[in-house]
Design a protein around this motif. Structure first.
Motif, PDB file in Angstrom:
ATOM      1  N   PRO A 112       9.368 -64.819  62.354  1.00 20.88           N
ATOM      2  CA  PRO A 112       9.985 -64.363  63.613  1.00 20.88           C
ATOM      3  C   PRO A 112       8.960 -63.944  64.665  1.00 20.88           C
ATOM      4  O   PRO A 112       9.093 -62.895  65.301  1.00 20.88           O
ATOM      5  N   PHE A 113       7.922 -64.770  64.859  1.00 21.23           N
ATOM      6  CA  PHE A 113       6.861 -64.421  65.795  1.00 21.23           C
ATOM      7  C   PHE A 113       6.553 -65.613  66.702  1.00 21.23           C
ATOM      8  O   PHE A 113       6.758 -66.770  66.331  1.00 21.23           O
ATOM      9  N   LYS A 114       6.015 -65.301  67.882  1.00 20.11           N
ATOM     10  CA  LYS A 114       5.604 -66.344  68.808  1.00 20.11           C
ATOM     11  C   LYS A 114       4.332 -67.031  68.298  1.00 20.11           C
ATOM     12  O   LYS A 114       3.701 -66.585  67.341  1.00 20.11           O
ATOM     13  N   GLU A 115       3.948 -68.104  68.967  1.00 20.06           N
ATOM     14  CA  GLU A 115       2.713 -68.801  68.638  1.00 20.06           C
ATOM     15  C   GLU A 115       1.496 -67.974  69.048  1.00 20.06           C
ATOM     16  O   GLU A 115       1.552 -67.159  69.971  1.00 20.06           O
ATOM     17  N   GLU A 116       0.398 -68.179  68.320  1.00 17.38           N
ATOM     18  CA  GLU A 116      -0.909 -67.630  68.693  1.00 17.38           C
ATOM     19  C   GLU A 116      -0.888 -66.105  68.845  1.00 17.38           C
ATOM     20  O   GLU A 116      -1.290 -65.551  69.867  1.00 17.38           O
ATOM     21  N   VAL A 117      -0.445 -65.427  67.784  1.00 15.48           N
ATOM     22  CA  VAL A 117      -0.325 -63.962  67.822  1.00 15.48           C
ATOM     23  C   VAL A 117      -1.416 -63.279  66.995  1.00 15.48           C
ATOM     24  O   VAL A 117      -1.949 -62.241  67.394  1.00 15.48           O
ATOM     25  N   PHE A 118      -1.751 -63.845  65.839  1.00 11.74           N
ATOM     26  CA  PHE A 118      -2.564 -63.129  64.851  1.00 11.74           C
ATOM     27  C   PHE A 118      -3.976 -63.706  64.734  1.00 11.74           C
ATOM     28  O   PHE A 118      -4.188 -64.905  64.866  1.00 11.74           O
ATOM     29  N   ASP A 119      -4.921 -62.819  64.420  1.00 17.52           N
ATOM     30  CA  ASP A 119      -6.310 -63.236  64.205  1.00 17.52           C
ATOM     31  C   ASP A 119      -6.520 -63.776  62.794  1.00 17.52           C
ATOM     32  O   ASP A 119      -7.326 -64.689  62.587  1.00 17.52           O
ATOM     33  N   ILE A 120      -5.822 -63.181  61.827  1.00 19.35           N
ATOM     34  CA  ILE A 120      -5.996 -63.550  60.413  1.00 19.35           C
ATOM     35  C   ILE A 120      -4.628 -63.587  59.747  1.00 19.35           C
ATOM     36  O   ILE A 120      -3.772 -62.744  60.020  1.00 19.35           O
ATOM     37  N   TYR A 121      -4.423 -64.582  58.883  1.00 15.13           N
ATOM     38  CA  TYR A 121      -3.213 -64.690  58.053  1.00 15.13           C
ATOM     39  C   TYR A 121      -3.675 -64.598  56.605  1.00 15.13           C
ATOM     40  O   TYR A 121      -4.591 -65.321  56.192  1.00 15.13           O
ATOM     41  N   SER A 122      -3.055 -63.708  55.839  1.00 16.71           N
ATOM     42  CA  SER A 122      -3.398 -63.604  54.413  1.00 16.71           C
ATOM     43  C   SER A 122      -2.139 -63.688  53.563  1.00 16.71           C
ATOM     44  O   SER A 122      -1.058 -63.273  53.989  1.00 16.71           O
ATOM     45  N   VAL A 123      -2.313 -64.235  52.387  1.00 14.75           N
ATOM     46  CA  VAL A 123      -1.247 -64.232  51.378  1.00 14.75           C
ATOM     47  C   VAL A 123      -1.908 -64.069  50.016  1.00 14.75           C
ATOM     48  O   VAL A 123      -2.818 -64.821  49.664  1.00 14.75           O
TER      49      VAL A 123
END
Length: 234
Positions: A112-123
């Motif tokens: 539920p987020f717009k494009e190009e929001v986060f610096d890092i994605y982790s899982v």
């Protein structure tokens, strides 16, 4: 195929409904406490900068979020995304003192987020539970900023034959330990089965590349019991 993915989603949901209130304890038991070291190595490679905004998918009870903020002396932000409502509430309660964390209940396949929001994605220990790997990785890439990076910490394949034999024997004991701690063995039978059937290091690297990530690489930890994969959005 759609029915198979729906069945997996429901099964994963049941698994975490059963274990959410013993999740941290069972992580310590299953990994002999080493999962804490693995997560620190994840943050080491992540090498976050002050002000970075992390999205932590399948965040569980927030171990990675807390480690990330601690590394930055709390000069950063984390958006924790957890598909299981009970696990999400457990994490919120555990880390209620940290006001740099925002919590969202959502599947990885539709964020539920717009494009190009986060610096890092982790899982961390969650990617093997995704019902649609390709769609989830496309979503990860969509919400990352250009120049952003994905990190995935997950159980992988051991190359050392002696270590692998020991690990297989230990793995078979985990459902029995789970039954003693939680009262049910089925959630841990699923977890062990999902680890056994998951991709090896090279296969997962190829999936990252197929979904648009570049400069994909991985590092083995504990002889390949787990691996960290990394890729860039360029």
């Amino acid at each position: 195929m759609k029915n198979i993915k729906q069945l997996k989603t429901k099964r994963v949901s049941r698994v975490f409904d059963d274990v959410f209130n013993r999740y941290d304890m069972m992580n310590d038991i299953m990994s002999l406490g080493v999962h804490r070291v693995w997560k620190e190595r994840l943050i080491d490679w992540m090498s976050p900068k002050n002000g970075d905004h992390l999205i932590d998918m399948a965040s569980g009870t927030g171990d990675v979020a807390r480690a990330f903020l601690k590394r930055l002396k709390f000069d950063g932000r984390v958006t924790c995304v957890e598909p299981n409502k009970l696990m999400l509430e457990s994490g919120k309660k555990k880390l209620k003192h940290l006001n740099k964390i925002r919590w969202h209940c959502s599947m990885a396949e539709k964020l539920p987020f717009k494009e190009e929001v986060f610096d890092i994605y982790s899982v961390s220990f969650g990617i093997r539970n995704f019902s649609n790997m390709d769609l989830s990785l496309k979503e990860a890439r969509r919400v990352l900023k250009t120049g952003g990076r994905i990190f995935c910490l997950e159980f992988s394949k051991i190359h050392n034959e002696i270590l692998n034999k020991f690990y297989k024997v230990y793995s078979r004991s985990i459902p029995y330990i789970g039954k003693y701690i939680v009262g049910k063995s089925e959630p841990y039978e699923y977890l062990i089965d999902s680890i056994d059937s998951f991709y090896n290091q090279e296969e997962l690297s190829d999936i990252f590349k197929k979904n648009g990530f570049e400069k994909v690489e991985y590092r083995n930890l504990s002889g390949g019991i787990v691996a960290i994969h990394s890729g860039w959005k360029i």
